[in-house]
Design a protein around this motif. Structure first.
Motif, PDB file in Angstrom:
ATOM      1  N   ILE A 134      -4.706 -55.880 -26.434  1.00  0.00           N
ATOM      2  CA  ILE A 134      -3.462 -55.153 -26.754  1.00  0.00           C
ATOM      3  C   ILE A 134      -3.499 -54.514 -28.146  1.00  0.00           C
ATOM      4  CG2 ILE A 134      -2.006 -56.463 -25.180  1.00  0.00           C
ATOM      5  CD1 ILE A 134      -1.766 -57.313 -28.809  1.00  0.00           C
ATOM      6  N   ALA A 135      -4.669 -54.541 -28.813  1.00  0.00           N
ATOM      7  CA  ALA A 135      -4.747 -54.037 -30.189  1.00  0.00           C
ATOM      8  C   ALA A 135      -4.296 -52.581 -30.301  1.00  0.00           C
ATOM      9  CB  ALA A 135      -6.178 -54.189 -30.720  1.00  0.00           C
ATOM     10  N   ASP A 136      -4.773 -51.718 -29.387  1.00  0.00           N
ATOM     11  CA  ASP A 136      -4.426 -50.293 -29.456  1.00  0.00           C
ATOM     12  C   ASP A 136      -2.926 -50.068 -29.246  1.00  0.00           C
ATOM     13  OD1 ASP A 136      -7.042 -49.723 -29.888  1.00  0.00           O
ATOM     14  OD2 ASP A 136      -7.503 -49.229 -27.799  1.00  0.00           O
ATOM     15  N   LYS A 137      -2.366 -50.794 -28.270  1.00  0.00           N
ATOM     16  CA  LYS A 137      -0.942 -50.641 -27.989  1.00  0.00           C
ATOM     17  C   LYS A 137      -0.099 -51.107 -29.169  1.00  0.00           C
ATOM     18  CE  LYS A 137       2.515 -51.693 -24.469  1.00  0.00           C
ATOM     19  NZ  LYS A 137       2.830 -52.443 -23.246  1.00  0.00           N
ATOM     20  N   GLN A 141       2.591 -48.830 -31.390  1.00  0.00           N
ATOM     21  CA  GLN A 141       3.990 -49.206 -31.568  1.00  0.00           C
ATOM     22  C   GLN A 141       4.330 -49.389 -33.045  1.00  0.00           C
ATOM     23  OE1 GLN A 141       5.118 -52.477 -29.053  1.00  0.00           O
ATOM     24  NE2 GLN A 141       4.595 -51.393 -27.167  1.00  0.00           N
ATOM     25  N   ALA A 142       3.377 -49.967 -33.800  1.00  0.00           N
ATOM     26  CA  ALA A 142       3.585 -50.129 -35.244  1.00  0.00           C
ATOM     27  C   ALA A 142       3.687 -48.762 -35.918  1.00  0.00           C
ATOM     28  CB  ALA A 142       2.448 -50.949 -35.843  1.00  0.00           C
ATOM     29  N   GLU A 143       2.872 -47.819 -35.447  1.00  0.00           N
ATOM     30  CA  GLU A 143       2.899 -46.457 -35.992  1.00  0.00           C
ATOM     31  C   GLU A 143       4.256 -45.796 -35.756  1.00  0.00           C
ATOM     32  OE1 GLU A 143       0.668 -43.002 -34.170  1.00  0.00           O
ATOM     33  OE2 GLU A 143      -0.712 -43.517 -35.799  1.00  0.00           O
ATOM     34  N   GLU A 144       4.801 -45.983 -34.560  1.00  0.00           N
ATOM     35  CA  GLU A 144       6.116 -45.411 -34.241  1.00  0.00           C
ATOM     36  C   GLU A 144       7.206 -46.005 -35.131  1.00  0.00           C
ATOM     37  OE1 GLU A 144       6.787 -42.898 -32.376  1.00  0.00           O
ATOM     38  OE2 GLU A 144       4.751 -42.670 -31.615  1.00  0.00           O
ATOM     39  N   ARG A 145       7.143 -47.322 -35.321  1.00  0.00           N
ATOM     40  CA  ARG A 145       8.150 -47.979 -36.173  1.00  0.00           C
ATOM     41  C   ARG A 145       8.038 -47.515 -37.620  1.00  0.00           C
ATOM     42  NH1 ARG A 145       8.092 -54.317 -35.353  1.00  0.00           N
ATOM     43  NH2 ARG A 145       9.697 -54.130 -36.967  1.00  0.00           N
ATOM     44  N   LEU A 146       6.800 -47.301 -38.059  1.00  0.00           N
ATOM     45  CA  LEU A 146       6.580 -46.847 -39.436  1.00  0.00           C
ATOM     46  C   LEU A 146       7.089 -45.412 -39.611  1.00  0.00           C
ATOM     47  CD1 LEU A 146       5.497 -47.840 -42.106  1.00  0.00           C
ATOM     48  CD2 LEU A 146       3.217 -47.120 -41.430  1.00  0.00           C
ATOM     49  N   LEU A 147       6.878 -44.585 -38.589  1.00  0.00           N
ATOM     50  CA  LEU A 147       7.389 -43.211 -38.650  1.00  0.00           C
ATOM     51  C   LEU A 147       8.919 -43.188 -38.665  1.00  0.00           C
ATOM     52  CD1 LEU A 147       4.930 -41.416 -36.208  1.00  0.00           C
ATOM     53  CD2 LEU A 147       5.114 -41.039 -38.667  1.00  0.00           C
ATOM     54  N   ASP A 148       9.530 -44.141 -37.949  1.00  0.00           N
ATOM     55  CA  ASP A 148      10.990 -44.250 -37.988  1.00  0.00           C
ATOM     56  C   ASP A 148      11.481 -44.584 -39.389  1.00  0.00           C
ATOM     57  OD1 ASP A 148      11.166 -43.685 -35.316  1.00  0.00           O
ATOM     58  OD2 ASP A 148      11.264 -45.783 -34.671  1.00  0.00           O
ATOM     59  N   LEU A 149      10.695 -45.420 -40.094  1.00  0.00           N
ATOM     60  CA  LEU A 149      11.074 -45.776 -41.473  1.00  0.00           C
ATOM     61  C   LEU A 149      10.875 -44.598 -42.422  1.00  0.00           C
ATOM     62  CD1 LEU A 149       9.448 -49.327 -41.710  1.00  0.00           C
ATOM     63  CD2 LEU A 149      11.888 -48.858 -41.848  1.00  0.00           C
ATOM     64  N   LEU A 150       9.791 -43.861 -42.199  1.00  0.00           N
ATOM     65  CA  LEU A 150       9.488 -42.729 -43.076  1.00  0.00           C
ATOM     66  C   LEU A 150      10.404 -41.541 -42.810  1.00  0.00           C
ATOM     67  CD1 LEU A 150       5.602 -42.841 -42.830  1.00  0.00           C
ATOM     68  CD2 LEU A 150       6.902 -43.141 -44.941  1.00  0.00           C
ATOM     69  N   VAL A 242       2.849 -48.176 -47.671  1.00  0.00           N
ATOM     70  CA  VAL A 242       2.737 -47.811 -46.254  1.00  0.00           C
ATOM     71  C   VAL A 242       1.566 -48.550 -45.587  1.00  0.00           C
ATOM     72  CG1 VAL A 242       2.106 -45.914 -44.694  1.00  0.00           C
ATOM     73  CG2 VAL A 242       3.902 -45.587 -46.411  1.00  0.00           C
ATOM     74  N   SER A 243       0.434 -48.653 -46.280  1.00  0.00           N
ATOM     75  CA  SER A 243      -0.743 -49.320 -45.698  1.00  0.00           C
ATOM     76  C   SER A 243      -0.444 -50.793 -45.402  1.00  0.00           C
ATOM     77  CB  SER A 243      -1.944 -49.206 -46.649  1.00  0.00           C
ATOM     78  OG  SER A 243      -1.611 -49.699 -47.927  1.00  0.00           O
ATOM     79  N   GLU A 244       0.274 -51.466 -46.327  1.00  0.00           N
ATOM     80  CA  GLU A 244       0.639 -52.869 -46.115  1.00  0.00           C
ATOM     81  C   GLU A 244       1.666 -52.990 -44.997  1.00  0.00           C
ATOM     82  OE1 GLU A 244       2.062 -54.408 -49.803  1.00  0.00           O
ATOM     83  OE2 GLU A 244       0.226 -53.939 -50.888  1.00  0.00           O
ATOM     84  N   ALA A 245       2.637 -52.056 -44.990  1.00  0.00           N
ATOM     85  CA  ALA A 245       3.685 -52.085 -43.962  1.00  0.00           C
ATOM     86  C   ALA A 245       3.080 -51.904 -42.571  1.00  0.00           C
ATOM     87  CB  ALA A 245       4.714 -50.992 -44.241  1.00  0.00           C
ATOM     88  N   PHE A 246       2.073 -51.021 -42.462  1.00  0.00           N
ATOM     89  CA  PHE A 246       1.431 -50.782 -41.164  1.00  0.00           C
ATOM     90  C   PHE A 246       0.750 -52.063 -40.664  1.00  0.00           C
ATOM     91  CE2 PHE A 246      -2.258 -49.327 -38.612  1.00  0.00           C
ATOM     92  CZ  PHE A 246      -1.540 -48.743 -37.576  1.00  0.00           C
ATOM     93  N   GLU A 247       0.075 -52.757 -41.591  1.00  0.00           N
ATOM     94  CA  GLU A 247      -0.607 -54.005 -41.219  1.00  0.00           C
ATOM     95  C   GLU A 247       0.407 -55.059 -40.776  1.00  0.00           C
ATOM     96  OE1 GLU A 247      -3.602 -57.124 -43.379  1.00  0.00           O
ATOM     97  OE2 GLU A 247      -3.679 -55.042 -44.028  1.00  0.00           O
ATOM     98  N   TYR A 248       1.510 -55.172 -41.532  1.00  0.00           N
ATOM     99  CA  TYR A 248       2.538 -56.170 -41.202  1.00  0.00           C
ATOM    100  C   TYR A 248       3.176 -55.859 -39.843  1.00  0.00           C
ATOM    101  CZ  TYR A 248       6.858 -58.844 -41.341  1.00  0.00           C
ATOM    102  OH  TYR A 248       7.877 -59.694 -41.019  1.00  0.00           O
ATOM    103  N   LEU A 249       3.519 -54.588 -39.628  1.00  0.00           N
ATOM    104  CA  LEU A 249       4.154 -54.195 -38.368  1.00  0.00           C
ATOM    105  C   LEU A 249       3.210 -54.371 -37.175  1.00  0.00           C
ATOM    106  CD1 LEU A 249       6.030 -50.970 -39.560  1.00  0.00           C
ATOM    107  CD2 LEU A 249       7.079 -53.144 -38.904  1.00  0.00           C
ATOM    108  N   THR A 250       1.909 -54.117 -37.418  1.00  0.00           N
ATOM    109  CA  THR A 250       0.921 -54.318 -36.343  1.00  0.00           C
ATOM    110  C   THR A 250       0.880 -55.786 -35.930  1.00  0.00           C
ATOM    111  OG1 THR A 250      -0.420 -52.484 -37.193  1.00  0.00           O
ATOM    112  CG2 THR A 250      -1.507 -54.015 -35.678  1.00  0.00           C
ATOM    113  N   GLN A 251       0.864 -56.682 -36.923  1.00  0.00           N
ATOM    114  CA  GLN A 251       0.843 -58.115 -36.618  1.00  0.00           C
ATOM    115  C   GLN A 251       2.112 -58.534 -35.883  1.00  0.00           C
ATOM    116  OE1 GLN A 251       0.229 -60.091 -40.367  1.00  0.00           O
ATOM    117  NE2 GLN A 251      -1.906 -59.455 -40.520  1.00  0.00           N
TER     118      GLN A 251
END
Length: 467
Positions: A134-137, A141-150, A242-251
């Protein structure tokens, strides 16, 4: 039904069901030199597991694994054979020291803890497997959430974000184009240094101790599950790049996508059907005492291990685990005691016994050069990171093997581990000065090895301490 993990090793993509005993031995040959009898025994045990899984369920239930005792001095490959076998089979594998267990009623580790450890290892294995699926999925999803924040806000009114972007009133197409443009910048790493604010879960737990006569292993079965329910999980806002947020949201997305109940069920089944426990130093608990007293007896530890080996049900925090079909590989040097000193019931549960031979000088030379991750390859790769190209002549390897063999003969025989001490001594000067050596090609020959080792090997007292 057995569930197999996909191969985790880079070097092999073999399918376990297709491996014959000969092929299993040849796979083990890539990592362990010699000891063909031991390799044959574990190859047959592994193949019998595959055969059992193809039988009708009622008959398969009756077939128990044929546990193995490996007898041989330290450093000849007992542990490595078992570890490589487990990796080849993608089975949960735990190595435990028999000497650290104690009788029930005494302070020390309970023998059932080895099964609990094995279940924890299996859960990590299955979870890692699911994460790969499920890594890609999770990243999408983390990318979408990050874009919502940005890029928050509605298209109807202008809005600014903590990351410093302003989105004016736009129609749907324009908003989508802006979002895609931002996504491209995010993937290229252009936004990594920007700051966003997001809600994170607090993981702090109240600190307290519970003293109980149950032992640590049994206590933590329920305490870890109770705490989140008692105290809840609070969230707080935190600013991060942003780089840290992406990692956190992915986890966070990974933990949402993985069904831990399903992981637990698969892990427990894997332990029951294909688990391997390596019981080291079993000779340290061999021997029978005629006297009685308050001390922990070796025979008492054997009697506690017996139910685990012959098949019982162990209570873990993930439910009950049956040990009937777990393969046990025991090992010991048996210098003082012998396998017949074990209690008869435990002897009967280890029907296969193989003796591993002490290593010869030729074995030492093979260990230095033949395995996929041989010592020579390891040291060469380490020094290459300093830009140093290290080469060993054939004479140098012969001398290193010869010195290792002689020191083992003259002092304590520690098998292949002696090569580590010899190699460290030989390469001591080169390793220390590697960053400052201007000549980037270094050849280690026989003369250099003799120069570094002869004086130490001659002095028996000195070699006992240094080599």
């Amino acid at each position: 039904m057995a569930i197999y993990l996909p191969s985790t090793s880079d070097e092999t993509d073999v399918i376990l069901d297709e491996l014959t005993p000969k092929e299993i031995v040849s796979e083990l040959d890539k990592y362990v030199v010699g000891q063909h009898e031991a390799k044959r025994a574990v190859a047959i045990a592994l193949r019998n597991r595959m055969r059992r899984q193809k039988l009708p369920a009622d008959l398969a239930e009756e077939i128990m694994p044929k546990n193995i005792i490996m007898i041989g001095p330290t450093g000849v490959g007992k542990t490595e054979i078992a570890r490589r076998l487990a990796r080849l089979a993608n089975s949960p594998f735990a190595k435990v020291e028999a000497s650290k267990f104690t009788e029930v009623g005494y302070v020390g580790r309970d023998v059932e803890s080895m099964i609990r450890d094995l279940v924890e290892i299996a859960i990590d294995m299955v979870r890692e497997e699911r994460l790969e699926e499920i890594a890609d999925k999770a990243e999408l999803q983390a990318e979408e959430r990050l874009l919502d924040l940005l890029l928050p806000g509605s298209p109807a009114a202008p809005s600014s974000t903590p990351a410093g972007f302003t989105l004016p009133a736009e129609d749907g197409d324009s908003s989508a184009r802006t979002r895609e443009k931002l996504r491209q910048q995010l993937r290229e790493g252009k936004l990594d240094e920007r700051t966003v604010e997001l809600e994170v879960r607090e993981r702090a737990m109240p600190a307290f101790e519970i003293i109980s006569n149950q032992g640590v292993e049994e206590m933590d079965i329920n305490i870890k599950d109770m705490l989140p329910n008692i105290f809840g999980q609070r969230t707080k806002k935190r600013k991060m790049k942003v780089s840290e947020a992406f990692e956190y949201l992915t986890q966070e997305e990974e933990s949402r996508l993985i069904d831990m109940d399903q992981v637990t069920r698969a892990a427990v089944e894997r332990v029951e059907q294909s688990g391997i426990i390596f019981l080291d130093e079993i000779d340290k608990i061999a021997g029978r005492e005629s006297g009685h007293g308050p001390d922990v007896s070796r025979e008492g530890v054997q009697r506690d291990i017996l139910p685990i080996v012959e098949g019982t049900t162990v209570n873990t925090r993930y439910g009950m685990v049956r040990t009937d079909h777990i393969l046990f590989i025991a090992a010991g040097a048996f210098h003082v005691s012998k396998p017949s000193d074990l209690i008869p019931e435990l002897q009967g549960r280890f029907p296969i016994r193989v003796e591993l031979k002490s290593l010869t000088m030729q074995d030492f030379i093979a260990i230095l050069t033949e395995p996929k991750s041989s010592l020579v390859k390891q040291y060469t790769a380490l020094l290459e990171t300093e830009g140093l190209k290290l080469e060993f002549t054939r004479e140098a390897l012969d001398e290193i093997a010869s010195f290792a063999f002689r020191v083992n003969e003259a002092t304590e025989n520690i098998g292949a581990r002696r090569l580590h001490t010899i190699m460290e001594r030989v390469l001591d000067e080169i390793s220390f000065n590697a960053p400052d050596i201007k000549e980037k090609g270094v050849t280690v020959d026989g003369d250099y090895v003799r120069k570094m080792l002869t004086d130490i090997v001659k002095d028996q007292d000195l070699s006992r301490y240094i080599l």
